[in-house]
Scaffold this active site. Structure first.
Site, PDB file in Angstrom:
ATOM      1  N   ASP A  37       1.002  -1.507  -0.394  1.00  0.00           N
ATOM      2  CA  ASP A  37       0.314   0.478  -0.360  1.00  0.00           C
ATOM      3  C   ASP A  37       0.821   1.005   0.112  1.00  0.00           C
ATOM      4  O   ASP A  37       1.887   1.280   0.704  1.00  0.00           O
ATOM      5  CB  ASP A  37      -0.877  -0.376   0.563  1.00  0.00           C
ATOM      6  CG  ASP A  37      -1.643   1.397   1.726  1.00  0.00           C
ATOM      7  OD1 ASP A  37      -2.295   1.619   0.461  1.00  0.00           O
ATOM      8  OD2 ASP A  37      -1.224   2.151   2.207  1.00  0.00           O
ATOM      9  N   TYR A  42       2.759  10.750  -0.776  1.00  0.00           N
ATOM     10  CA  TYR A  42       3.675  10.232   0.369  1.00  0.00           C
ATOM     11  C   TYR A  42       4.759  10.510  -0.493  1.00  0.00           C
ATOM     12  O   TYR A  42       5.313   9.826  -1.851  1.00  0.00           O
ATOM     13  CB  TYR A  42       3.409   8.546   0.870  1.00  0.00           C
ATOM     14  CG  TYR A  42       2.659   7.910   1.322  1.00  0.00           C
ATOM     15  CD1 TYR A  42       1.417   8.949   2.033  1.00  0.00           C
ATOM     16  CD2 TYR A  42       1.992   7.103   1.339  1.00  0.00           C
ATOM     17  CE1 TYR A  42       0.300   8.435   1.987  1.00  0.00           C
ATOM     18  CE2 TYR A  42       1.049   6.010   2.096  1.00  0.00           C
ATOM     19  CZ  TYR A  42       0.183   6.977   2.547  1.00  0.00           C
ATOM     20  OH  TYR A  42      -1.117   6.720   3.035  1.00  0.00           O
ATOM     21  N   SER A 139     -10.744   5.785   3.050  1.00  0.00           N
ATOM     22  CA  SER A 139      -9.508   5.428   3.951  1.00  0.00           C
ATOM     23  C   SER A 139     -10.505   6.641   4.693  1.00  0.00           C
ATOM     24  O   SER A 139     -10.511   7.945   4.612  1.00  0.00           O
ATOM     25  CB  SER A 139      -8.173   6.018   3.606  1.00  0.00           C
ATOM     26  OG  SER A 139      -7.034   6.415   4.793  1.00  0.00           O
ATOM     27  N   LEU A 195       0.742  -0.165  14.714  1.00  0.00           N
ATOM     28  CA  LEU A 195       1.448  -0.497  16.009  1.00  0.00           C
ATOM     29  C   LEU A 195       1.870   1.835  16.580  1.00  0.00           C
ATOM     30  O   LEU A 195       2.489   1.189  17.364  1.00  0.00           O
ATOM     31  CB  LEU A 195       3.293  -1.036  15.777  1.00  0.00           C
ATOM     32  CG  LEU A 195       2.843  -1.839  15.352  1.00  0.00           C
ATOM     33  CD1 LEU A 195       4.837  -3.134  13.861  1.00  0.00           C
ATOM     34  CD2 LEU A 195       2.133  -3.119  16.447  1.00  0.00           C
ATOM     35  N   LYS A 203       9.354  -0.075  22.396  1.00  0.00           N
ATOM     36  CA  LYS A 203      10.848   0.201  22.452  1.00  0.00           C
ATOM     37  C   LYS A 203      10.179   2.108  23.220  1.00  0.00           C
ATOM     38  O   LYS A 203      11.822   1.902  23.835  1.00  0.00           O
ATOM     39  CB  LYS A 203      11.523   0.669  21.885  1.00  0.00           C
ATOM     40  CG  LYS A 203      10.561   2.038  19.948  1.00  0.00           C
ATOM     41  CD  LYS A 203      11.219   1.690  19.202  1.00  0.00           C
ATOM     42  CE  LYS A 203      10.848   1.072  18.346  1.00  0.00           C
ATOM     43  NZ  LYS A 203      11.135   1.300  16.531  1.00  0.00           N
ATOM     44  N   ARG A 215      11.726   6.318  15.751  1.00  0.00           N
ATOM     45  CA  ARG A 215      11.336   7.287  15.074  1.00  0.00           C
ATOM     46  C   ARG A 215      10.932   8.184  15.334  1.00  0.00           C
ATOM     47  O   ARG A 215      10.646   9.677  15.363  1.00  0.00           O
ATOM     48  CB  ARG A 215       9.933   6.826  14.355  1.00  0.00           C
ATOM     49  CG  ARG A 215       8.268   7.607  13.723  1.00  0.00           C
ATOM     50  CD  ARG A 215       7.112   7.157  13.670  1.00  0.00           C
ATOM     51  NE  ARG A 215       6.694   5.562  13.120  1.00  0.00           N
ATOM     52  CZ  ARG A 215       7.185   5.504  11.813  1.00  0.00           C
ATOM     53  NH1 ARG A 215       7.193   5.718  10.920  1.00  0.00           N
ATOM     54  NH2 ARG A 215       7.243   3.527  11.305  1.00  0.00           N
ATOM     55  N   GLY A 274       5.392  -0.682   8.656  1.00  0.00           N
ATOM     56  CA  GLY A 274       5.963   0.780   7.996  1.00  0.00           C
ATOM     57  C   GLY A 274       7.035   0.195   8.320  1.00  0.00           C
ATOM     58  O   GLY A 274       7.178   1.055   9.138  1.00  0.00           O
ATOM     59  N   GLN A 280      13.124  -6.123  11.110  1.00  0.00           N
ATOM     60  CA  GLN A 280      12.389  -6.022  11.517  1.00  0.00           C
ATOM     61  C   GLN A 280      10.771  -5.860  10.738  1.00  0.00           C
ATOM     62  O   GLN A 280       9.911  -6.692  11.197  1.00  0.00           O
ATOM     63  CB  GLN A 280      11.966  -4.146  12.001  1.00  0.00           C
ATOM     64  CG  GLN A 280      12.623  -3.340  13.289  1.00  0.00           C
ATOM     65  CD  GLN A 280      12.291  -1.863  13.629  1.00  0.00           C
ATOM     66  OE1 GLN A 280      11.136  -2.001  13.216  1.00  0.00           O
ATOM     67  NE2 GLN A 280      12.863  -1.283  15.359  1.00  0.00           N
ATOM     68  N   ASN A 284       7.820  -9.119  11.862  1.00  0.00           N
ATOM     69  CA  ASN A 284       6.077  -8.385  11.913  1.00  0.00           C
ATOM     70  C   ASN A 284       6.121  -9.123  10.483  1.00  0.00           C
ATOM     71  O   ASN A 284       4.720  -9.194  11.212  1.00  0.00           O
ATOM     72  CB  ASN A 284       6.713  -6.869  11.648  1.00  0.00           C
ATOM     73  CG  ASN A 284       6.773  -5.845  13.054  1.00  0.00           C
ATOM     74  OD1 ASN A 284       7.011  -6.581  13.648  1.00  0.00           O
ATOM     75  ND2 ASN A 284       7.082  -4.542  12.887  1.00  0.00           N
TER      76      ASN A 284
END
Length: 313
Positions: A37, A42, A139, A195, A203, A215, A274, A280, A284
């Site tokens: 996706d 983006y 969305s 998440l 974390k 992040r 993402g 990771q 995941n």
């Protein structure tokens, strides 16, 4: 489609190196993820272009490619929204950047009150008949507009197959109306922020600075408001820490537990992950197919308590 959906999201000023993004997408492929996706907005077209590069050479029939339209990608009224003009002009750009001749699911990124739903669904209908898109999604739409669009789509022969809400252990607002209504309409949920931008990985410890490279420390697109509400609440972070032993009992990481929890909802078709960390991504993706016992779900609710958001604010 795969239960785990790889979400290729870059912010407009994101300076993540191309090769890091490409390697993460390829890691998702290696992990068995077949659904990807993204959106034209983006990275201001960069995300679509990198996804097209990474997936080039993969047999088209093995992939489900989803992208979105509607957010501002240009100046003036024709550079945004869901008008026939903007959608028709946007789809060709997305096809070119993704390097494909059709998009599996073309999603209206947000409801556009300036465009009649009949105009939008008529446009989608023409794109389906032209072979440029196969199915339609929405969305973060109001539930009544989802139902209205689905009804128009049914009359035009344009299947609305999915809706994309924010949904996680901590953010359960869609459970009130959206998920039940969509189940009645035969529309599945492909959920993002599963998440909560990394908060549900465990974390971030209460009373401690965010770990380096996370992040929350990113100079661009870092502590976004949707993430800050959790990072500034030590009670929430402490409760997330208490999920770790529950996850370990189930043979999972905290992140895998959170993803499996989302997928447990019968109205959910996919959970978006993402990350630009290939390790990771691989870990995941292992949450696909995991089913949690009822007792564990009850214990999760007991740990999170009143930190869970049930209503939009």
């Amino acid at each position: 489609m795969s239960e785990i959906v790889y979400g290729n999201l870059l912010y407009p000023q994101d300076d993540t190196p191309d090769e890091v993004v490409l390697s993460s997408i390829r890691a998702a492929l290696d992990a068995g993820v077949t659904t990807f996706d993204t959106a034209d907005v983006y990275g201001m077209f960069r995300s679509e272009s990198l996804l097209g590069r990474a997936l080039a050479g993969t047999p088209r029939e093995e992939l489900v490619l989803c992208t979105k339209v509607g957010m501002p990608t240009g100046f003036g009224p024709n550079g945004r929204g869901l008008s026939r003009k903007h959608v028709m002009e946007s789809v060709d750009g997305s096809l070119r950047r993704l390097r494909v001749d059709h998009i599996d699911v073309y999603t209206a990124h947000r409801y556009d009150p300036a465009t009649p739903l009949e105009e939008l669904m008529w446009t989608f209908s023409d794109l389906v008949r032209a072979g440029k898109i196969l199915y339609v999604g929405m969305s973060e739409w109001p539930v009544e507009r989802i139902a209205e669009a689905a009804g128009i789509g049914a009359r035009l022969g344009v299947p609305v197959i999915c809706h994309m809400p924010r949904y996680s252990m901590l953010w359960r607002a869609p459970e009130a109306e959206v998920i039940p209504a969509c189940r009645d309409l035969g529309i599945g949920q492909i959920c993002y922020f599963t998440l909560e931008q990394g908060v549900l990985t465990g974390k971030y410890a209460p009373g401690a600075p965010p770990p380096a490279g996370s992040r929350a420390t990113a100079p661009k697109g870092g502590r976004a408001p949707l993430m800050r509400r959790w990072l500034d609440d030590d009670k929430v972070l402490g409760r997330v820490e208490r999920l770790r032993p529950l996850a370990e009992e189930a043979g999972l990481t905290t992140a895998q537990l959170a993803l499996a929890w989302v997928l447990q909802n019968p109205g959910v078709s996919g959970a978006v992950i993402g990350s630009f960390n290939a390790e990771q991504v691989l870990a995941n993706a292992e949450s696909a197919g995991v089913r949690l016992e009822t007792d564990l779900l009850v214990r999760i609710d007991g740990v999170l308590g009143d930190s869970v958001v049930h209503d939009e604010e």
